[in-house]
Scaffold this motif. Sequence first.
Motif, PDB file in Angstrom:
ATOM      1  N   GLU A 228       0.764  -1.545   0.099  1.00 11.40           N
ATOM      2  CA  GLU A 228       0.229  -0.477  -0.076  1.00 11.40           C
ATOM      3  C   GLU A 228       1.122   0.814  -0.095  1.00 11.40           C
ATOM      4  N   MET A 229       1.042   2.022  -0.859  1.00 14.10           N
ATOM      5  CA  MET A 229       1.405   3.110  -1.038  1.00 14.10           C
ATOM      6  C   MET A 229       0.533   4.462  -1.241  1.00 14.10           C
ATOM      7  N   THR A 230       0.871   4.992  -0.189  1.00 14.08           N
ATOM      8  CA  THR A 230       0.093   6.775   0.383  1.00 14.08           C
ATOM      9  C   THR A 230       0.960   7.752  -0.684  1.00 14.08           C
ATOM     10  N   ASP A 231       0.491   8.592  -1.433  1.00 12.35           N
ATOM     11  CA  ASP A 231       0.938   9.910  -1.837  1.00 12.35           C
ATOM     12  C   ASP A 231       1.154  10.966  -1.274  1.00 12.35           C
ATOM     13  N   ALA A 232       1.254  12.247  -1.521  1.00 10.59           N
ATOM     14  CA  ALA A 232       1.709  13.630  -1.400  1.00 10.59           C
ATOM     15  C   ALA A 232       0.224  14.084  -0.938  1.00 10.59           C
ATOM     16  N   PHE A 233      -0.512  13.242  -1.983  1.00 11.37           N
ATOM     17  CA  PHE A 233      -1.661  14.199  -2.232  1.00 11.37           C
ATOM     18  C   PHE A 233      -3.563  13.279  -1.144  1.00 11.37           C
ATOM     19  N   GLY A 234      -2.727  12.121  -0.583  1.00  8.18           N
ATOM     20  CA  GLY A 234      -3.029  11.296   0.244  1.00  8.18           C
ATOM     21  C   GLY A 234      -4.446  10.141  -0.439  1.00  8.18           C
ATOM     22  N   GLN A 235      -3.466  10.191  -1.467  1.00 10.25           N
ATOM     23  CA  GLN A 235      -4.159   9.152  -2.706  1.00 10.25           C
ATOM     24  C   GLN A 235      -3.291   8.257  -2.663  1.00 10.25           C
ATOM     25  N   ILE A 236      -4.225   6.456  -2.384  1.00  7.54           N
ATOM     26  CA  ILE A 236      -3.612   5.422  -1.512  1.00  7.54           C
ATOM     27  C   ILE A 236      -3.896   4.429  -2.964  1.00  7.54           C
ATOM     28  N   THR A 237      -2.402   3.932  -2.883  1.00  6.38           N
ATOM     29  CA  THR A 237      -2.914   3.004  -4.261  1.00  6.38           C
ATOM     30  C   THR A 237      -2.167   1.112  -3.581  1.00  6.38           C
ATOM     31  N   ARG A 238      -3.548   0.344  -3.874  1.00  5.82           N
ATOM     32  CA  ARG A 238      -3.223  -0.582  -2.828  1.00  5.82           C
ATOM     33  C   ARG A 238      -3.282  -1.824  -3.852  1.00  5.82           C
ATOM     34  N   PHE A 239      -2.329  -2.787  -3.960  1.00  4.45           N
ATOM     35  CA  PHE A 239      -1.592  -3.974  -3.897  1.00  4.45           C
ATOM     36  C   PHE A 239      -1.933  -5.504  -3.651  1.00  4.45           C
ATOM     37  N   GLN A 240      -2.707  -6.154  -4.108  1.00  4.37           N
ATOM     38  CA  GLN A 240      -2.433  -7.805  -3.485  1.00  4.37           C
ATOM     39  C   GLN A 240      -1.801  -8.165  -4.630  1.00  4.37           C
ATOM     40  N   PHE A 241      -1.173  -8.909  -4.141  1.00  2.72           N
ATOM     41  CA  PHE A 241      -0.748 -10.537  -5.201  1.00  2.72           C
ATOM     42  C   PHE A 241      -1.315 -11.732  -4.568  1.00  2.72           C
ATOM     43  N   TYR A 242      -1.411 -12.757  -5.470  1.00  3.11           N
ATOM     44  CA  TYR A 242      -1.502 -14.014  -5.813  1.00  3.11           C
ATOM     45  C   TYR A 242      -0.801 -14.864  -7.245  1.00  3.11           C
ATOM     46  N   ASP A 243      -1.130 -15.874  -6.987  1.00  2.00           N
ATOM     47  CA  ASP A 243      -0.606 -17.202  -7.858  1.00  2.00           C
ATOM     48  C   ASP A 243       1.036 -17.099  -7.948  1.00  2.00           C
ATOM     49  N   ILE A 244       1.363 -16.857  -7.192  1.00  5.48           N
ATOM     50  CA  ILE A 244       3.149 -16.271  -7.142  1.00  5.48           C
ATOM     51  C   ILE A 244       4.013 -17.232  -7.109  1.00  5.48           C
ATOM     52  N   LYS A 245       4.996 -16.965  -8.265  1.00  2.68           N
ATOM     53  CA  LYS A 245       5.860 -17.265  -8.169  1.00  2.68           C
ATOM     54  C   LYS A 245       6.794 -16.892  -8.232  1.00  2.68           C
ATOM     55  N   GLN A 246       8.200 -17.416  -7.180  1.00  2.76           N
ATOM     56  CA  GLN A 246       9.344 -16.614  -6.469  1.00  2.76           C
ATOM     57  C   GLN A 246      10.527 -17.810  -7.427  1.00  2.76           C
ATOM     58  N   ASN A 247      11.132 -17.259  -8.036  1.00  7.39           N
ATOM     59  CA  ASN A 247      12.412 -17.042  -8.944  1.00  7.39           C
ATOM     60  C   ASN A 247      12.211 -17.677 -10.315  1.00  7.39           C
ATOM     61  N   PRO A 248      11.324 -17.973 -11.570  1.00 13.00           N
ATOM     62  CA  PRO A 248      10.950 -18.361 -12.925  1.00 13.00           C
ATOM     63  C   PRO A 248      11.790 -17.959 -13.686  1.00 13.00           C
ATOM     64  N   LYS A 249      12.085 -18.801 -14.381  1.00 15.49           N
ATOM     65  CA  LYS A 249      12.611 -18.525 -15.287  1.00 15.49           C
ATOM     66  C   LYS A 249      12.287 -18.102 -16.929  1.00 15.49           C
ATOM     67  N   PHE A 250      12.818 -16.102 -17.415  1.00 12.58           N
ATOM     68  CA  PHE A 250      11.808 -15.823 -18.271  1.00 12.58           C
ATOM     69  C   PHE A 250      12.721 -15.866 -19.670  1.00 12.58           C
ATOM     70  N   GLU A 251      11.991 -16.000 -20.856  1.00  9.96           N
ATOM     71  CA  GLU A 251      12.594 -16.478 -22.334  1.00  9.96           C
ATOM     72  C   GLU A 251      13.298 -15.447 -22.281  1.00  9.96           C
ATOM     73  N   SER A 252      14.358 -15.196 -23.026  1.00  7.54           N
ATOM     74  CA  SER A 252      15.439 -13.633 -23.168  1.00  7.54           C
ATOM     75  C   SER A 252      14.301 -13.552 -24.287  1.00  7.54           C
ATOM     76  N   GLY A 253      14.512 -11.671 -24.617  1.00 14.71           N
ATOM     77  CA  GLY A 253      14.273 -10.566 -24.496  1.00 14.71           C
ATOM     78  C   GLY A 253      12.771 -10.658 -24.055  1.00 14.71           C
ATOM     79  N   PHE A 254      12.247 -11.398 -22.713  1.00 13.79           N
ATOM     80  CA  PHE A 254      10.655 -11.241 -22.234  1.00 13.79           C
ATOM     81  C   PHE A 254      10.608  -9.002 -21.624  1.00 13.79           C
ATOM     82  N   PHE A 255      11.840  -8.865 -21.306  1.00 12.48           N
ATOM     83  CA  PHE A 255      11.666  -7.666 -20.626  1.00 12.48           C
ATOM     84  C   PHE A 255      12.550  -6.803 -21.762  1.00 12.48           C
ATOM     85  N   VAL A 256      12.353  -6.884 -22.996  1.00 11.07           N
ATOM     86  CA  VAL A 256      12.850  -6.270 -24.310  1.00 11.07           C
ATOM     87  C   VAL A 256      11.257  -5.097 -24.371  1.00 11.07           C
ATOM     88  N   PHE A 257      11.740  -3.616 -25.019  1.00 14.43           N
ATOM     89  CA  PHE A 257      10.238  -3.409 -24.919  1.00 14.43           C
ATOM     90  C   PHE A 257      10.324  -2.793 -26.968  1.00 14.43           C
TER      91      PHE A 257
END
Length: 203
Positions: free
Chosen positions: A163-192
Amino acid sequence: MFKWLIPLLWLAAMPAGASSSLQQMERFLSDMQSLQASFEQSVLDPQQHQAARSQGVFSMQRPGLFRWDYAEPDKQQIIADGSQIWLLDPDLEQVSVQSQDSALQGTPAMFLIGGDPVEKHFEVIDIGDSQGFAWVELIPRDKESQFVRVLLAFQQNLLQRMEMTDAFGQITRFQFYDIKQNPKFESGFFVFARPEYYDLYQH
């Protein structure tokens, strides 16, 4: 736009009460080199009314790479390639790009994907157990940060909520699920790859 979308965001094996909130956070960070999880994101206005809700899949890999694939209500994609952050908006047929260092200033992503000690960028406070989670509060040391506080909730050494609160009082909340720790990504997965006919806006 980048800073509230980014955030980012993030996961081992003990009951919440078996270790302090800080120990759970440290275990999570030390065990994690890559991660993939589905997420639900809610934005609340200063009066605590829900202003927006979205969901999708978050992926990250150290050092310096992440990707948010928003599926609902609108498709968007955010990719950090190690030097720049790209935001793709198919509805508007446009792409925005910004320096990664400036976009992540004062956000949790600074230590999640970079590996810096948490204390370098935040004052860290163990606020104990509540609602079945072990909570840590982060106060940005950077006075230029858009956020005034970040709350992290751990359970069994996994980051479940943020949960992140900004200087204007707006709150952004994230809930995570189906979590995979240390997966392998294909080459270029993070290339735009920008579609040729999309407008490009640099910040």
